[in-house]
Design a protein around this motif. Structure first.
Motif, PDB file in Angstrom:
ATOM      1  N   VAL A  38       0.841  -1.203   0.000  1.00  0.00           N
ATOM      2  CA  VAL A  38       0.000   0.000   0.000  1.00  0.00           C
ATOM      3  C   VAL A  38       0.875   1.251   0.000  1.00  0.00           C
ATOM      4  O   VAL A  38       0.581   2.228  -0.693  1.00  0.00           O
TER       5      VAL A  38
ATOM      6  N   LEU B 232       0.834   6.621  -6.883  1.00  0.00           N
ATOM      7  CA  LEU B 232      -0.349   7.417  -7.229  1.00  0.00           C
ATOM      8  C   LEU B 232      -0.077   8.913  -7.032  1.00  0.00           C
ATOM      9  O   LEU B 232      -0.531   9.751  -7.821  1.00  0.00           O
TER      10      LEU B 232
ATOM     11  N   ALA C 292      -5.482   2.698  -2.902  1.00  0.00           N
ATOM     12  CA  ALA C 292      -4.341   1.778  -2.835  1.00  0.00           C
ATOM     13  C   ALA C 292      -4.665   0.581  -1.943  1.00  0.00           C
ATOM     14  O   ALA C 292      -4.329  -0.570  -2.275  1.00  0.00           O
TER      15      ALA C 292
ATOM     16  N   LEU D 266      -4.537   5.472 -10.897  1.00  0.00           N
ATOM     17  CA  LEU D 266      -4.130   4.072 -10.725  1.00  0.00           C
ATOM     18  C   LEU D 266      -4.104   3.360 -12.065  1.00  0.00           C
ATOM     19  O   LEU D 266      -3.168   2.607 -12.364  1.00  0.00           O
TER      20      LEU D 266
ATOM     21  N   GLU E 250      -4.940  -3.341  -3.315  1.00  0.00           N
ATOM     22  CA  GLU E 250      -4.085  -4.400  -2.762  1.00  0.00           C
ATOM     23  C   GLU E 250      -4.927  -5.521  -2.169  1.00  0.00           C
ATOM     24  O   GLU E 250      -4.626  -6.702  -2.343  1.00  0.00           O
TER      25      GLU E 250
ATOM     26  N   GLY F 177       0.831   5.218   3.848  1.00  0.00           N
ATOM     27  CA  GLY F 177       0.547   3.873   3.360  1.00  0.00           C
ATOM     28  C   GLY F 177       1.115   2.809   4.276  1.00  0.00           C
ATOM     29  O   GLY F 177       0.513   1.753   4.494  1.00  0.00           O
TER      30      GLY F 177
ATOM     31  N   LEU G 195       2.307   1.743  -3.486  1.00  0.00           N
ATOM     32  CA  LEU G 195       1.256   2.111  -4.429  1.00  0.00           C
ATOM     33  C   LEU G 195       0.786   3.544  -4.195  1.00  0.00           C
ATOM     34  O   LEU G 195       0.549   4.297  -5.150  1.00  0.00           O
ATOM     35  N   ALA G 196       0.664   3.943  -2.931  1.00  0.00           N
ATOM     36  CA  ALA G 196       0.264   5.313  -2.624  1.00  0.00           C
ATOM     37  C   ALA G 196       1.302   6.306  -3.137  1.00  0.00           C
ATOM     38  O   ALA G 196       0.954   7.375  -3.680  1.00  0.00           O
TER      39      ALA G 196
END
Length: 606
Positions: free
Chosen positions: A441, A448, A549, A590, A553, A466, A444-445
């Motif tokens: 997370v 983004l 995110a 995303l 996930e 995250g 991914l955050a």
């Protein structure tokens, strides 16, 4: 490849053979003269006494370093005294055989025994030259006797250094000139003291042979002094040296910094302070063990030692400092070279070691030691806060100098933050199916945030949020976290409390707005989320990003009660609920990040 003879370089073997060829006939001639003209009983007893004293001195040399690689013996006192009092025919065999016996007992090898036997014999012969040239000492005054001894001692020193320097030059393959100068300087002081003691021994002997007993005190004191001086040097070195790396420790750094400032004020030349911190070093130690971490620190210290006109120090742990006698730009280039060297070396299973560095210059950036350290520390903090693995030159427009109180609060904040991160790892570890959930997370955050064009500071906050978003789950029971099924309504109500619990755990750490994002990362775009039912842009952007995110996930990872439906399904669900549960702009970011088509249609819902 160096050619050898008898296990030694050929040139060294020839040199030893030549010295031995010169000494052996001299020793034989001396023994022959003694045999044909034996000394009186009194003189013979004196010669044997001096031989015994010289042998004891040779057997008990004083080490000049802790490894015993360099030693000094007071036997020269007796060699020179015998050379002046009794002549060369007694001094030469006493010097040669006392050395040979001591080296043979120490099992030093035939070549070293032969060379030292010969070198000591020739040096003793040199010490006898004043009596050979100027006549015997019978009837001379104490002043003239002392001058004889001092002259003989000087010739003994010169012969000793000339011959030993030749052996060192040939064995080490260095120039003779580069060895003889330091040899005379190192040996000069101790030989001067021993020359005076030799003069004292000669004068005492002429006055009354039994007065030689009085020489025991000065000789014993000299030996104690030499040993005490060695122990003092070792203690001083240990007190100022880091045991692992061999660099100066924090005490040595403080002393060097004061000296550097005094020199800079006197000469008007600037110098730079570089504070170095190893990135993610605790992770290396915790994951691969302290031996791997120690090896990495040693290699880093070796590179820091190569900095031109620099003195490196280790404060402990992964913190280093380098004082560089240059301005900040020159220091920056040297540090940059070290960073490039590090990138070419695999110092841990994870790859090259990375360092963050802050540089400040005296007197440009500070007027005293405390301010200089704060400015360099501020630059280091900037490097750590802006991606690590970089060097920051202090600039008042970029770096804010913290007060001691602010530094104390920042240290406390970092300690609490590390504790929070450890709690998150514990939460993830409680359920094997979510072991890497927070790290995924977090990554991914961050991605983004980059896709949405956010600034570097906000992206850093997203990475942290995250990682910490599920910290509130520390208060959830294992029966809920590890449930191999969908949760019941009552269980779900318990789970819904975790954002507020997480917010309370982070209270006081000072990581705004991360704690606020974590509180609201389960709010829905349409207002149907929790805990406060915020809607649309009332929800902080960071919380909206974490929600997307987190959901992605969760839908792309296996759970005990279901198999992961896959990316396509997850994106379809995010598209379906964009504008109701999720922010359409974040869902579009995303899709762009993952390279899926249709992002424009999702963003149009905004």
């Amino acid at each position: 490849m160096t050619r050898t003879l008898c296990g030694l370089p050929i040139r060294l073997t020839v040199f030893i053979a030549a010295v031995t060829a010169a000494a052996v006939p001299l020793v034989v001639l001396a023994l022959g003269q003694i045999a044909f003209d034996p000394p009186s009983l009194r003189a013979g007893g004196a010669v044997l006494l001096f031989f015994g004293l010289a042998l004891v001195a040779e057997l008990r040399p004083v080490p000049m370093d802790e490894n015993g690689g360099s030693e000094v013996s007071i036997s020269n006192v007796f060699f020179v005294a015998v050379a002046i009092l009794f002549g060369w025919r007694y001094a030469v065999p006493i010097a040669g055989f006392s050395s040979a016996v001591s080296f043979a007992i120490a099992r030093r090898g035939f070549a070293r025994i032969a060379f030292n036997f010969s070198m000591y014999s020739l040096a003793a012969a040199a010490a006898s030259l004043p009596t050979v040239v100027l006549g015997t000492i019978h009837g001379v005054s104490s002043t003239r006797l002392t001058l004889y001894v001092l002259a003989g001692a000087s010739l003994h020193l010169v012969a000793n250094v000339l011959l030993v320097s030749g052996a060192i030059s040939l064995s080490s393959d260095v120039s003779y000139r580069s060895v003889i100068g330091p040899g005379l300087r190192r040996g000069g002081a101790s030989f001067a003291i021993m020359s005076l003691l030799a003069a004292l021994a000669a004068n005492l002997w002429l006055l009354n042979s039994w007065l030689l007993v009085l020489l025991t005190g000065p000789l014993f004191t000299l030996t104690l002094y030499q040993r005490s001086a060695l122990h003092s040097r070792i203690a001083h070195r240990d007190a100022h040296t880091d045991n692992l790396t061999g660099l100066g420790n924090h005490r040595a750094y403080q002393a060097a910094l004061r000296t550097q400032i005094e020199d800079s004020l006197r000469t008007g030349t600037p110098f730079s302070l570089c504070l170095v911190d190893v990135d993610n070093f605790k992770h290396i130690n915790d994951t691969y063990g302290h031996p791997i971490g120690d090896d990495a620190l040693v290699r880093l210290s070796e590179l820091l030692k190569t900095i031109e006109r620099g003195a490196a120090f280790r404060f402990g742990g992964d913190e280093f400092a380098v004082l560089v006698a240059h301005d900040e730009l020159s220091a920056f280039r040297e540090i940059e070279r070290v960073q490039q060297e590090l990138q070419r070396i695999e110092l841990s299973p994870e790859g090259p070691l990375a360092i963050s560095v802050g540089i400040a210059t005296f007197p440009t950036h500070a007027e005293d030691a405390a301010t200089l350290q704060r400015t360099a520390d501020g630059a280091l903090y900037w490097s750590k806060a802006h991606g690590k693995n970089r060097t920051c030159l202090y600039s008042p427009t970029m770096v804010r100098i913290m007060t001691p109180r602010e530094l104390e609060l920042e240290t406390e904040r970092n300690a609490r933050l590390r504790a929070a991160k450890n709690l998150v790892r514990f939460v993830d570890a409680r359920d094997p199916s979510t072991a890497t959930h927070s790290e995924v997370v977090s990554a991914l955050a961050e991605a983004l945030g980059i896709e949405l064009g956010l600034d570097a500071g906000t992206i850093d906050h997203l990475r942290l949020a995250g990682l910490l978003h599920d910290i509130g789950k520390i208060g959830l029971p294992d029966t809920i976290l590890r449930a191999p099924r969908a949760l019941t309504p009552d269980e779900y109500e318990i789970v819904k409390r975790h954002p507020e619990f997480g917010y309370s755990l982070l209270d006081g750490i000072g990581i705004d707005p991360v704690d606020d994002w974590i509180l609201h990362h389960h709010e829905r775009w349409d207002g149907g989320g929790y805990p406060h039912g915020l809607a649309g842009e009332e929800i902080p952007l960071g919380a909206r990003i974490i929600l997307v995110a987190d959901a992605f996930e969760a839908m792309t990872a296996d759970r005990p009660y279901r198999r992961a439906p896959g990316r396509a399904f997850a994106l379809a669900e995010l598209r379906k609920h964009a504008g109701s549960q999720f922010d359409p702009l974040v869902v579009g970011a995303l899709e762009r990040h993952l390279g899926f088509a249709g992002a424009g249609r999702v963003e149009a819902l905004a």
